[in-house]
Scaffold this active site. Sequence first.
Site, PDB file in Angstrom:
ATOM      1  CB  CYS A 131      21.393 -17.167 -28.845  1.00 26.16           C
ATOM      2  SG  CYS A 131      21.545 -18.444 -30.099  1.00 26.16           S
ATOM      3  NE  ARG A 136       9.039  -7.878 -24.585  1.00 26.82           N
ATOM      4  CZ  ARG A 136       7.725  -8.049 -24.459  1.00 26.82           C
ATOM      5  NH1 ARG A 136       7.226  -8.538 -23.344  1.00 26.82           N
ATOM      6  NH2 ARG A 136       6.899  -7.753 -25.447  1.00 26.82           N
ATOM      7  CD  GLU A 162       0.838 -10.814 -22.120  1.00 27.48           C
ATOM      8  OE1 GLU A 162       0.907  -9.922 -22.981  1.00 27.48           O
ATOM      9  OE2 GLU A 162       1.833 -11.292 -21.545  1.00 27.48           O
ATOM     10  CD  GLU A 203       4.800  -3.883 -22.675  1.00 32.25           C
ATOM     11  OE1 GLU A 203       4.119  -4.162 -21.664  1.00 32.25           O
ATOM     12  OE2 GLU A 203       5.142  -4.726 -23.511  1.00 32.25           O
ATOM     13  CD1 TRP A 251       2.659  -3.431 -27.702  1.00 34.25           C
ATOM     14  CD2 TRP A 251       2.261  -4.012 -29.825  1.00 34.25           C
ATOM     15  NE1 TRP A 251       1.616  -4.323 -27.700  1.00 34.25           N
ATOM     16  CE2 TRP A 251       1.355  -4.697 -28.984  1.00 34.25           C
ATOM     17  CE3 TRP A 251       2.191  -4.223 -31.205  1.00 34.25           C
ATOM     18  CZ2 TRP A 251       0.390  -5.588 -29.483  1.00 34.25           C
ATOM     19  CZ3 TRP A 251       1.237  -5.096 -31.700  1.00 34.25           C
ATOM     20  CH2 TRP A 251       0.350  -5.769 -30.835  1.00 34.25           C
ATOM     21  CG  MET A 284       2.602   5.794 -24.402  1.00 32.38           C
ATOM     22  SD  MET A 284       1.656   7.017 -23.468  1.00 32.38           S
ATOM     23  CE  MET A 284       0.254   7.242 -24.560  1.00 32.38           C
ATOM     24  CG  HIS A 285       0.168  -2.165 -23.098  1.00 29.88           C
ATOM     25  ND1 HIS A 285      -1.014  -2.592 -22.539  1.00 29.88           N
ATOM     26  CD2 HIS A 285       0.485  -3.089 -24.022  1.00 29.88           C
ATOM     27  CE1 HIS A 285      -1.386  -3.723 -23.109  1.00 29.88           C
ATOM     28  NE2 HIS A 285      -0.502  -4.041 -24.010  1.00 29.88           N
ATOM     29  CG  ASN A 320       6.268 -12.774 -22.072  1.00 29.34           C
ATOM     30  OD1 ASN A 320       5.092 -12.885 -21.733  1.00 29.34           O
ATOM     31  ND2 ASN A 320       6.688 -11.835 -22.915  1.00 29.34           N
ATOM     32  CD  GLU A 321       4.192 -11.587 -25.540  1.00 25.31           C
ATOM     33  OE1 GLU A 321       5.113 -10.831 -25.855  1.00 25.31           O
ATOM     34  OE2 GLU A 321       3.062 -11.183 -25.221  1.00 25.31           O
TER      35      GLU A 321
END
Lengths: 641, 641, 641
Positions: free
Chosen positions: B113, B109, B319, B367, B327, B369-370, B147-148
């Site tokens: 630029c 993700r 979040e 993700e 991560w 394992m999130h 996002n972020e």
Amino acid sequence: MTEALKRTLGTCYYPEHWPEEIWEADARRMKDTGLTWVRVGEFSWSRLEPVPGDLHFEWLDRAIDILGKAGLKVVLGTPTATPPRWMIDKHPDMVAVDAHGNPRKFGSRRHYCFSHEGYKQESDRIVKLLAERYGRNPYVAAWQTDNEYGCHDTILSYSDAARTAFRLWLRDHYGTIEALNRAWGNVFWSMEYRSFEEIDLPNLTVTEPNPSHTLAFRRFSSDQVAVFNKRQVETIRAHSSAPISHNYMGRITDFDHFKVGDDLEIATWDSYPLGFLEDRVGAAPDHQRTYARQGDPDFQAFHHDLYRAVGKGRWWVMEQQPGPVNWAPYNPAPTKGMMRLWAWEAYAHGAEAVCYFRWRQAPFAQEQMHAGMLRPDNADAPALQEAKQVAEELRSAPDVSSPQAPVALIFDYDADFAWAAQPHGAGLSYFQLVFDVYKALRKLGLSIDILRPETRDFTGYKIVAAPGLIHMPEDLKRALSGCSAQVLLGPRTGARDKNMVIPVPLPPDIPGLDVTVTRVESLRPDMPLALKKSGTAAGCFRGYREELEGAADIVLELENGEPAAFSNGHMTYVGGWCDEEGWLHLLRDLCKSARVQTFEVSGGVRCRDTDGTRIWTNYGSDPADTPAGRIEAAGVLFENL
Amino acid sequence: MTEALKRTLGTCYYPEHWPEEIWEADARRMKDTGLTWVRVGEFSWSRLEPVPGDLHFEWLDRAIDILGKAGLKVVLGTPTATPPRWMIDKHPDMVAVDAHGNPRKFGSRRHYCFSHEGYKQESDRIVKLLAERYGRNPYVAAWQTDNEYGCHDTILSYSDAARTAFRLWLRDHYGTIEALNRAWGNVFWSMEYRSFEEIDLPNLTVTEPNPSHTLAFRRFSSDQVAVFNKRQVETIRAHSSAPISHNYMGRITDFDHFKVGDDLEIATWDSYPLGFLEDRVGAAPDHQRTYARQGDPDFQAFHHDLYRAVGKGRWWVMEQQPGPVNWAPYNPAPTKGMMRLWAWEAYAHGAEAVCYFRWRQAPFAQEQMHAGMLRPDNADAPALQEAKQVAEELRSAPDVSSPQAPVALIFDYDADFAWAAQPHGAGLSYFQLVFDVYKALRKLGLSIDILRPETRDFTGYKIVAAPGLIHMPEDLKRALSGCSAQVLLGPRTGARDKNMVIPVPLPPDIPGLDVTVTRVESLRPDMPLALKKSGTAAGCFRGYREELEGAADIVLELENGEPAAFSNGHMTYVGGWCDEEGWLHLLRDLCKSARVQTFEVSGGVRCRDTDGTRIWTNYGSDPADTPAGRIEAAGVLFENL
Amino acid sequence: MTEALKRTLGTCYYPEHWPEEIWEADARRMKDTGLTWVRVGEFSWSRLEPVPGDLHFEWLDRAIDILGKAGLKVVLGTPTATPPRWMIDKHPDMVAVDAHGNPRKFGSRRHYCFSHEGYKQESDRIVKLLAERYGRNPYVAAWQTDNEYGCHDTILSYSDAARTAFRLWLRDHYGTIEALNRAWGNVFWSMEYRSFEEIDLPNLTVTEPNPSHTLAFRRFSSDQVAVFNKRQVETIRAHSSAPISHNYMGRITDFDHFKVGDDLEIATWDSYPLGFLEDRVGAAPDHQRTYARQGDPDFQAFHHDLYRAVGKGRWWVMEQQPGPVNWAPYNPAPTKGMMRLWAWEAYAHGAEAVCYFRWRQAPFAQEQMHAGMLRPDNADAPALQEAKQVAEELRSAPDVSSPQAPVALIFDYDADFAWAAQPHGAGLSYFQLVFDVYKALRKLGLSIDILRPETRDFTGYKIVAAPGLIHMPEDLKRALSGCSAQVLLGPRTGARDKNMVIPVPLPPDIPGLDVTVTRVESLRPDMPLALKKSGTAAGCFRGYREELEGAADIVLELENGEPAAFSNGHMTYVGGWCDEEGWLHLLRDLCKSARVQTFEVSGGVRCRDTDGTRIWTNYGSDPADTPAGRIEAAGVLFENL
Ligand SMILES: [Zn+2]
Ligand SMILES: [Zn+2]
Ligand SMILES: [Zn+2]
């Protein structure tokens, strides 16, 4: 050795950084400080030629005139370390390429590849213009070519220009591709070439390239520097009789300084004791902490001795650290007194001049945090005060002096290339080995001459140390065998032929010394091999060790009884890398055999002998006692001999 | 400050990850858990537009409808952080390029630029489609752009698009190339440009680029984010009156969040206490071990205060870590109770909403394992239980509250850019300095407001701390000089002008405070400079230190007698980077002068004041005593004020 | 198991490195040393075909003839690990590309990409020429394909050829792009593809790629090796009935050795105990120091057992370390006796042959510092003496023997790929986990068979350990459930489906074992979770840990009372990564249940059982006592069973 020269001081000045109105005041203040020399011009290309072919030398004329008329002697630097931005448009492929294949872009300095013919012509052109204009200028008393060859890892370039030049160099050196294949052992792993045009640069290979290949590339790269420099020298010499110098850096071993020095009258170097301790001395953390504000007690001395050899006796400190620098991982301020001490350390080793870098701290660009003799606001910085003290002391001081030392230590750049091509154990380097021996010698109170590896006449020396000389020509072996000094050899002496191949008979194969290295090992740092104690002397091998056999006398053993060093009475071969205690152990015995008197200095105290005077320095944080009396922290003591 | 808003809970939901059959049950379960908000849509571009121009919004219509009808308010995210694969074919050069020159490929993700105009038009287009379709949707109660920004180091891009845009930006900011050359000091090392077209991005230079060049590139890069975001905001606003937000990350300082925040109604951030402790807090290993299951006791608080400022009073946790993440280098499970504690920490700092990320753990992709509020098998995960408890507690809890704090702390992203361009010593960062001061303030029991650097009115604050403000505009100097608070300045205050040049007169040059930094040094971490003890207070400078002169009062000295801080009674300048004990030493005195009451919290206990209530939290592993009574490990305690 | 085969010795010889005049003397000396085998030919392509199409096999004819006539059996290696330089001109894109996108250049070895069809045809061609010429040669008794697949990290290539081949592989394995998108969960982050042609290799992504993507690429890369090898095997087999082998390396897990082994008669491997301890065993520094001159006591044994499985019972050591090597960070010399001990360790595990690498140390090129059986000056090196001793001992020794062991341990390369794609915690690797279990078993005095993951029949085993089998097919679950052995499972058993997706029901989902992993965490190494003591047994989990629920019996608990392992009487699931003490704790109990007798060996002592004989080895530096008597340091002891 040079005679009848006064010890002098100087500074580095960038008139182009300051309004012309203050040049005269600056010049007067330099003179009042007691300075003799002022270096100008390096890095000024964009002001000399802001647009291709549009030359502006008038400002430099005026600057030199003002400085000269104030009574200063000018060292004029060629600006080739900083080609202007427009040069990149003319020669987009002139930049060096790093080992990962990335071009090293414009935006700082040293952005050129030594193999790029287009850039070399630009270099010739600007140098010719300078030489023509200032070759007879009465104030230009010396020249400097370029600036700090090799700084920022700029010797090895993996560019197309370098590849093409490398192939030509190989053809020159090997004649036929069959000879090269044979010399390198390319049959191994089917690396044989059918023509020189098939040979690539030794980067990005799947696993390590042939060390013969790497070594040839390092020699080639070194030669490219010498060629580049020589072209500048010849251009200047056609117009000027002033001596020509280059300012080398500390612990740059990527090119052979002796070869470059052959074309120059004077060697100079840029001495940054605190910066170097942080970024290249390689000392243990506690040593770095102990000397963070004074610098390593031996690193400057080593380079002073080295560059005296490179300069064939004539050498300067062209840039002397004047306070905190900006470029090390940590940039502490020097203890008060160190800027004076460093100058005296240089004079103790025969320096003709010590120039502080720089006159006034530039408030802008990359080195804005690099101290000067003046602060950015024009107030005196501590270096100015200490320089004044030195200037005062110099009035009554003797001339430049560097009598032959009792101890000679051979330093060979080519050996460093070979060790770098094949260290055999992680972290092993030739420079470090030689420096370790140097430090031990200096801790025994000895003055040292560093000799180039071509030396064959060792007359006058009582000790000749040649550690780590991985390739030793037959005539050097004979010269050492035949000299009257105590000779220290090993480890790795003669371990490779000229092409990085193990010779048969096995090394060291020294006439008159019956010892053979039968096997070699490198060791984890936590696996020291203790040496057998002798009185209080002990020590160990660490990192590297050889198994030895022979009929010569065993003069040092491991605790486990295996031989560690052999001697035939005047030549000693040591089969390992000693720790400090080990070197002292070995060298004390050698000095005794050579009837060289030693006395062990303690902590940060060191000394060096000039004609008639032993100059003591104290890099420690506390006063100390010496045979010549008490020496303050950061102090200098003069003892009549 | 915002008033009369209820504290709320929410979650992040990806309907496209789950069979449509379960959406309704999910919505009901969210509602039953006590959630108010559900964020959807971000990352869904490949489902909204699987083929260029072929739009599929029906599923999103249905998802929003189901969620809204269940009584949830929807936050709709724009999907621009994840352009689909086909976008790369349309715009092969839209991806960012890393500092080594490698394009950053599709496959995760944020593969764009910020300077690529083609991509910005795609972004505008999809946002317009969303805004048109959902701008009046009754269930869409808020928006989120992208996002972020900056996650995965995505602000600095060395692409062709960035280079072109950078040149235009420079022209806008400097007008003429001569002005730029002068402002940057490009005469140094002949780096002068003849036109803006000659300027490259500051990567892959031979040695470090001009820090002025680097700083300009960082400002440009930051501005590109603001422009990108503003285009989305304007597009949404044309169709919707719902508030617009962006979810920032922890310790991302590569762009100016205040500038982005100026265009948004609400600031939100993504708070991962355990992940951040492992990968960005920068704490010592024993601190990391101690709080591995709770998170750093101050890191969340700092960001809460920061984003309250970025949001001009309105802010959320968008979040919230719900269990182990995937991560960080190590991904431990939180201590039971922490998911509740973290929510209360947020409310204590004025959060309007806390949304757990994510509703159900996705069993696939990056993700997997999130953790989520639900396990992949749809069973309750621990976060669900703790969220329920918070929801219960919220029923009787007061409204959102964040009264003005007694202490203000200025945070300046531009200063962080400048420190990054020139830390001077290894490991020194502006963020860390400000955070160190923040931690010390919080250990003294204080509530803190973070202020943006444009603040000029400090009315109501008893203490204003502005550490490390390397560029300080004249009017800020005057505002601080003229305010009635106790002001803490230094180190590095005003050490550079706007273009990263050292000013003359030398810093800090504060009206009414006679102190000058005459020299600066950075120090190895193992070289602390002890502060003179005062009672039991001690501490040291570590890593960075300035030599000070001046006529103001010396209020802190080094053990060696050199001045460490000066004060004129209401402004204190400290010339070094204190350790924790040093900051406490200094700040206790400052609080005394400001008549601000302090009490030192111990271990992992912290508190923050809302209107009428002091909220205590315990990040420690053991129960602890507070002035308000005993607090359990991972506990929350409410004290009426 | 193989029967009636004599244990033999051999060496690796490069006639092309030496003058033809000495070949005969070399052959005679090999024979006199007691060697049976001599491997030749690998790496010799530039001598076989110095110019494209110009073949020179005459020298190899003569070399094989001389060796054969001296009574030696020749192993002929194909030279495909070292294509000559001219090949690069024919196929410039045949080289592999590293993860940074850099082509891996000519100049060492293994400079090819397994996916390049042009190179594969060249490989077929040269192999065919060799097979045709030597397929019926009476002295060629075995073949070797290529050399050390995977050495120097050469399995994963990011070349254009690899990308094209990967897309085809994906099409073969997934059929439709929709199936792939679904299987990988590409909806996450909008990573959905519209066609296989859109899929890129998983390098240089902004943040980590989808682990399903990474895993597929690893499987593809592994398959490419098997295809490459199989083409050589089929070519040779058309002309020769001699057995075909490949020489694998230690701890190379980038391709599935079992799949390659399926096409070969014999597995061989290259065993460098000291080099491997330095560069890949992964032991703590003090362990590395302790065994620096002996090698890890279990690493060789593990690979012996592994390659016996890969070779379906038939295996050799093709390259046995003969002294210091050149390629590890540190290269110590072995303790006297180790070259004998290592050979006996191999025979203890059923080796048919042990070949020392290499006959004579090459004084040139990359491996000039790699010891041989002879020194470069042709004198005996220590390895020759020890080989002679082994040869003497072999005369009266029993035949090759490797009876079924009581303990089976499953090793699954695919699991290693999956763990590498998602270790979840820094430093966690599947290989390390299995090796930890292996070491503990061996410390209990047990002999072990390693089994491939396709094994379904466990008849005869009393214990089957299958740690870390992250993907466990249903029929394997059933086979383990139904077998009569004590079965050890976990951690991570069945944690992912075949496509790297978390399955529902949650893992391990084993028939008959009621336990569920409800949550997973990875932990900093300094956060051990102590196991509850049982007698003197204790230990801890370190690095990785699972939260468990279930109705099975809790057979191990954490000190804090949480369950650590469950059992249904014959299957035990352990929810964490034990330290050594923890594994011993768990395995002792398991052995008791399985009625397997254990005895704990101490320090560096180990043993393994052959038919009728227990062979003891001592890797320690001191003599030690065993149930069979005293064993010297570096000694071997034979105990009749
Ligand atoms: Zn002009
Ligand atoms: Zn459609
Ligand atoms: Zn031919």
